[in-house]
Design a protein around this motif. Structure first.
Motif, short mmCIF file in Angstrom:
data_model
loop_
_atom_site.label_atom_id
_atom_site.label_comp_id
_atom_site.label_asym_id
_atom_site.label_seq_id
_atom_site.Cartn_x
_atom_site.Cartn_y
_atom_site.Cartn_z
N GLY A 141 0.81 -1.22 0.00
CA GLY A 141 0.00 0.00 0.00
C GLY A 141 0.84 1.27 0.00
N ALA A 142 1.85 1.32 -0.89
CA ALA A 142 2.76 2.46 -0.89
C ALA A 142 2.03 3.78 -1.16
CB ALA A 142 3.85 2.25 -1.93
N LEU A 143 0.92 3.70 -1.91
CA LEU A 143 0.27 4.95 -2.31
C LEU A 143 -0.88 5.35 -1.40
CD1 LEU A 143 0.28 4.51 -6.20
CD2 LEU A 143 1.57 6.18 -4.89
N VAL A 144 -1.20 4.48 -0.42
CA VAL A 144 -2.38 4.74 0.41
C VAL A 144 -2.36 6.13 1.06
CG1 VAL A 144 -3.69 3.97 2.42
CG2 VAL A 144 -2.87 2.31 0.74
N PRO A 145 -1.28 6.49 1.78
CA PRO A 145 -1.28 7.83 2.40
C PRO A 145 -1.40 8.96 1.37
CG PRO A 145 0.83 6.72 2.72
CD PRO A 145 -0.09 5.72 2.12
N TRP A 146 -0.77 8.77 0.24
CA TRP A 146 -0.85 9.81 -0.80
C TRP A 146 -2.29 10.00 -1.28
CZ3 TRP A 146 3.13 12.88 -2.21
CH2 TRP A 146 4.42 12.47 -1.86
N MET A 147 -2.96 8.89 -1.56
CA MET A 147 -4.31 9.00 -2.12
C MET A 147 -5.26 9.66 -1.14
SD MET A 147 -3.68 8.04 -5.05
CE MET A 147 -5.28 8.22 -5.81
N TRP A 148 -5.13 9.32 0.16
CA TRP A 148 -6.01 9.95 1.15
C TRP A 148 -5.65 11.43 1.30
CZ3 TRP A 148 -10.49 8.13 2.13
CH2 TRP A 148 -10.73 6.75 2.07
N THR A 149 -4.37 11.76 1.19
CA THR A 149 -3.99 13.18 1.23
C THR A 149 -4.65 13.92 0.07
OG1 THR A 149 -1.84 12.46 2.04
CG2 THR A 149 -2.01 14.75 1.32
N LEU A 175 0.52 10.60 -9.64
CA LEU A 175 1.03 9.45 -8.88
C LEU A 175 0.12 8.24 -9.00
CD1 LEU A 175 2.32 10.84 -5.45
CD2 LEU A 175 3.67 9.82 -7.26
N GLY A 176 -1.17 8.44 -8.67
CA GLY A 176 -2.06 7.29 -8.56
C GLY A 176 -2.58 6.75 -9.88
N MET A 177 -2.95 7.66 -10.77
CA MET A 177 -3.68 7.27 -11.96
C MET A 177 -2.93 6.25 -12.82
SD MET A 177 -6.32 7.52 -13.86
CE MET A 177 -7.25 8.83 -13.08
N ILE A 178 -1.63 6.46 -13.02
CA ILE A 178 -0.91 5.59 -13.94
C ILE A 178 -0.45 4.31 -13.26
CG2 ILE A 178 1.03 5.43 -15.55
CD1 ILE A 178 -1.34 7.36 -16.28
N SER A 179 0.29 4.43 -12.16
CA SER A 179 0.76 3.18 -11.54
C SER A 179 -0.40 2.42 -10.93
CB SER A 179 1.87 3.44 -10.53
OG SER A 179 1.50 4.43 -9.63
N GLY A 180 -1.47 3.13 -10.54
CA GLY A 180 -2.65 2.44 -10.01
C GLY A 180 -3.26 1.48 -11.02
N GLY A 181 -3.16 1.85 -12.29
CA GLY A 181 -3.72 1.00 -13.32
C GLY A 181 -2.91 -0.26 -13.57
N PHE A 182 -1.64 -0.23 -13.13
CA PHE A 182 -0.76 -1.38 -13.36
C PHE A 182 -0.68 -2.33 -12.16
CE2 PHE A 182 1.16 1.49 -16.59
CZ PHE A 182 1.14 0.61 -17.68
N VAL A 183 -1.28 -1.92 -11.05
CA VAL A 183 -1.22 -2.76 -9.85
C VAL A 183 -2.65 -3.09 -9.43
CG1 VAL A 183 -0.31 -2.98 -7.52
CG2 VAL A 183 0.80 -1.42 -9.14
N PRO A 184 -3.02 -4.33 -9.34
CA PRO A 184 -2.24 -5.52 -9.69
C PRO A 184 -2.09 -5.68 -11.21
CG PRO A 184 -4.46 -6.15 -9.10
CD PRO A 184 -4.37 -4.68 -8.85
N ASN A 185 -1.15 -6.52 -11.60
CA ASN A 185 -0.88 -6.72 -13.02
C ASN A 185 -1.92 -7.67 -13.65
OD1 ASN A 185 -0.19 -9.34 -12.44
ND2 ASN A 185 1.91 -9.21 -13.15
N PRO A 186 -1.86 -7.90 -14.95
CA PRO A 186 -2.90 -8.74 -15.58
C PRO A 186 -2.98 -10.15 -15.03
CG PRO A 186 -1.66 -7.55 -17.25
CD PRO A 186 -0.96 -7.31 -15.97
N LEU A 187 -1.93 -10.61 -14.37
CA LEU A 187 -1.98 -11.94 -13.77
C LEU A 187 -2.36 -11.87 -12.30
CD1 LEU A 187 0.26 -12.14 -16.22
CD2 LEU A 187 0.57 -14.41 -15.27
#
Lengths: 385, 270, 132
Positions: A281-289, A330-342
């Motif tokens: 959850g590396a982005l969790v604090p960022w997204m809530w901010t 921050l969130g929009m792009i890497s958020g779309g890749f996590v989790p990956n297609p598998l």
């Protein structure tokens, strides 16, 4: 007119020098990236687009927002914006320039960039993105420069400028629409696979861009004798208010669809961003901010007294800008890749060289912006004096 | 004064443009004349060669019941060694930037969204090899801005042209199967035994399984199929008499993410 | 025209900068640039006598031929090349060209260095000296 940028105060030259230093640092690390490969970034097999493409996405929005000044002035004859349309257009110029640089620094083989033109592929959205970005850059530099030149000489702008201005209005919408289409047409990326992505991008753009313009107007007023005027700033503030609320509304629509339908491909990404997934959850604090900033900004903006007070308005604009930057940058792009297609999780964190290159590109943008604004304020001061 | 200077600059500008465009046209016409080949004589020609295996649409059936860890390793080793896929070792190696053409995973990762509750333990944890599906309707090809990745109309193989790839990684975002890898660095130092018959890649380009197009051209089946002890079957999906079609007629097989409409050419018997 | 001196000085600097490659080579590179290097043929290449086309054509056209080879092999999957004289070849840089011209340094590099071109073939394709 460019000669206006060659005469400036000590502060002006110090600022340019500082930017040049940042550019040099960024360039040094870019050369390293060029020779060793994109392995020096935090990107991976699973998160293949990172900070660069995210900044690109965010800045396309800033660029598109110039239309929020152009449209009221030229289509509705809203005279208040007449003084500052060129400010918006030149912001668009420097933003589009940064967008292009971010695409280039993201390429694995930048030397082959022209393959996009040698082998034109209309079914690729990147092909269209190249066309709309270059077109928008051209439109804004030509329009902005000519209108300013005419203003300086006390004549009406050339006749052929008018059609270009009208074209630039839908064109601004197109750049962010095509940018959204890069993502939302991809099967198997549930986070982006939503028809509302383009409207949402536009809403966030029309919030973050004008918010930044307000801040720029404050800065310009502080350092030069050019004042955008309270009325224009307040009108912009209303645009920011509507747009940031629309952006939050669109976001909540997304949340509803994902949360109520409970389709895992759609919920997984939001879950990762806001609550963390399987302990990541590396982005969790960022997204809530981001959410907190946007909500705080909305509260400040909808209260008339707070919006009309320039101190609180300034805070609100910073909140909007930073809040949306976190969301898109921050969130929009890497958020779309996590989790990956598998459905595996590889987290993304930008590396130091990656951040320094990013700062370098931003410094190029600010350098161009500063020079262009120096010309504008020089002309305006000349006319006033 | 102002006016004449402006006129001078205009004229000078147009002259330069004219001279530049003119010499470019001359150069281009000379170039095309030469490229048409030396005059007289038979023009050089290309052909498929006698030994080449051909099909309308190559496809593969994976019998997951026959797979086990060592067999999967053997197939991966066969593929990666002949295709010069780098294997970074050592502590500084970034495992998240690795390159894979074919690799084993578990049912829930190969078929996310098709999880079966209370799946037999043996099925849930048996290794399942995944690779490029060579989709009939490949989203990666649609996304590529330079046609560096393309579907061969001749036989349906989705190929990479490493010479043309600009490394934008749009295809990797578009692929719903995670089948593509990017050369985050020069792969050569990480290749232990280089196969001189197959090129390596350079940093900054995307790569993936090519269904062994280079082997099919000389009449050999894909390396993984040869190494699979019968677990993988390879053949023409458009030929009702082919091994793959016979197998598909007998056994119930599934594909990865059929709901996305990409029509994978790799089938799995579970 | 009070700026005559400045303009003249500016013009001189401009032309010096524009003509840099010429005067630089005249002064510093004369010895190397005057004589074109000779390529060396391996015994195998000498014995074969002809390449896939006339020597003169190979000298001027090999890059276009290679370009065509790579597009045809990679994109069309056609891996047999019939030359003008009817002989068949495998269109492959590493396996066909370098099989005869196994002396990259004395065959390819000499001219490429002289002409200051840096083809990126060898980033991916192997040559005999390298694999030995």
């Amino acid at each position: 007119m460019l000669e206006k940028a060659l005469r400036g105060s000590k502060k002006y030259w110090t600022w340019l020098l500082a930017l040049a230093v940042l550019i040099a640092i960024g360039f040094f690390f870019y050369l390293r990236q060029l020779y060793t490969g994109l392995g020096i970034t935090g990107m991976s097999r699973d998160v293949t687009w990172g900070f660069y493409i995210a900044q690109f996405t965010f800045l396309v929005g800033v660029a598109a927002s110039a239309v929020m000044l152009v449209l009221p002035y030229y289509l509705h004859d809203y005279k208040t914006f007449g003084k500052i349309t060129v400010i918006g257009e030149f912001l668009a110029v420097s933003s589009v320039l940064m967008c292009m640089l971010f695409i280039i620094v993201d390429l694995g083989q930048p030397m082959r960039l022209l393959n996009v033109i040698f082998y034109p592929t209309p079914n690729s959205m990147l092909f269209w993105d190249m066309i709309v970005l270059n077109g928008y850059l051209f439109l804004n530099i030509v329009i902005g420069w000519n209108v300013l030149d005419a203003e300086r000489n006390g004549v009406a702008p050339e006749k052929w400028i008018k059609p270009l201005i009208y074209i630039s209005i839908p064109w601004a919408v197109s750049i962010h629409t095509v940018t959204a289409f890069l993502y939302c047409g991809l099967p198997g990326r549930g986070f982006w696979l939503t028809a509302i992505l383009a409207p949402r991008f536009l809403a966030s753009a029309f919030a973050a861009g004008p918010a930044f313009l307000i801040l720029l107007a404050f800065i310009i007023r502080k350092f030069t004798s050019f004042d955008a005027g309270t009325k224009a700033i307040q009108a912009l503030a209303k645009i920011v208010t509507y747009a940031v609320i629309a952006n939050l509304f669109f976001f909540l629509c997304e949340v509803f669809v994902a949360a109520y339908s409970q389709i895992p491909e759609h919920t997984a990404h939001l879950e990762y961003l806001f609550f963390g997934l399987h302990g990541h959850g590396a982005l969790v604090p960022w997204m809530w901010t981001s959410i907190a900033l946007v909500v705080a900004a909305i509260i400040l903006l909808v209260i008339p007294q707070a919006r009309q007070n320039e101190t609180t308005l300034g805070f609100a604009c910073v909140f909007v800008f930073v809040g949306i930057w976190i969301d898109k940058g921050l969130g929009m792009i890497s958020g779309g890749f996590v989790p990956n297609p598998l459905h595996e999780i590889t987290e993304y964190v930008p590396t130091v060289p990656e951040i320094l290159i990013t700062i370098g590109v931003y410094a190029v943008g600010f350098l161009v912006l500063t020079v262009l604004y120096k010309v504008v304020t020089g002309v305006k001061e000349e006319l006033a004096g | 004064m102002e006016n004449s200077r402006r006129r001078f600059l205009k004229n000078a500008g147009f002259s330069v443009l004219g001279v530049g465009a003119g010499s470019m046209l001359i150069g281009l016409s000379a170039h095309t004349a030469k490229a048409a080949g030396p005059d007289g004589g038979q023009r050089p020609q290309f052909s498929m060669g006698d030994k080449a295996m051909e099909a309308e649409r190559w496809g593969m059936v994976v019998d997951t019941r026959k797979l086990n860890d060592s067999l999967c390793r053997k197939m991966q080793e066969a593929c990666h060694s002949i295709h010069n896929v780098p294997e970074p070792v050592g502590e500084s190696a970034r495992r998240d930037q690795i390159i894979k053409w074919i690799w084993p995973t578990e049912f829930k990762h190969a078929f996310p969204g098709q999880e079966v509750e209370f799946l037999a333990e043996d099925v849930a944890h048996r290794p399942i090899v995944v690779l490029c599906n060579h989709c009939d309707n490949p989203p990666c090809v649609q996304a590529c801005p330079t046609k560096a990745t393309f579907k061969r109309e001749r036989d349906g193989i989705v190929m990479m042209d490493f010479h043309r790839c600009i490394g934008c990684r749009f295809c990797m975002a578009a692929c719903p199967f995670g089948s593509r890898s990017f050369n985050f660095r020069d792969p050569r130092p990480d290749i232990e035994d280089e196969n001189p018959d197959f090129p390596t890649r350079m940093r900054g380009v995307v790569e993936k399984c090519n269904f062994c197009a280079e082997r099919l051209a000389v009449g050999k089946k894909p390396a993984c199929v040869e190494a699979s002890d019968g677990a993988l079957t390879f053949g023409d999906l458009n030929d009702p008499d082919s091994d793959v079609r016979k197998l598909l007629a007998e056994q119930y097989a599934i594909r990865r993410k059929p709901n996305l409409g990409t029509f994978p050419s790799v089938f799995y018997i579970v | 025209m009070n700026d005559k001196n400045k303009i003249i000085a500016g013009l001189v600097i401009f032309f010096l900068a524009v003509l840099f490659p010429f005067w630089f080579n005249l002064i510093f590179g004369a010895a190397d640039a005057s004589t074109a290097p000779e390529t060396e043929l391996t015994d195998k290449a000498k014995k074969a006598e002809t390449c896939i086309a006339e020597t003169e054509d190979m000298r001027t056209e090999h890059m276009q031929i290679l370009d065509q080879w790579r597009d045809t092999v990679v994109r069309d999957g056609q891996r047999t090349y019939v030359a003008e004289d009817g002989k068949e070849y495998e269109p492959s840089l590493s396996n066909t060209c370098m099989d005869c011209h196994s002396n990259k340094e004395k065959f390819c590099d000499r001219c490429h260095n002289y002409a200051s071109v840096d083809p990126y073939c060898w980033d991916c394709h192997t040559y005999p000296e390298e694999t030995e």
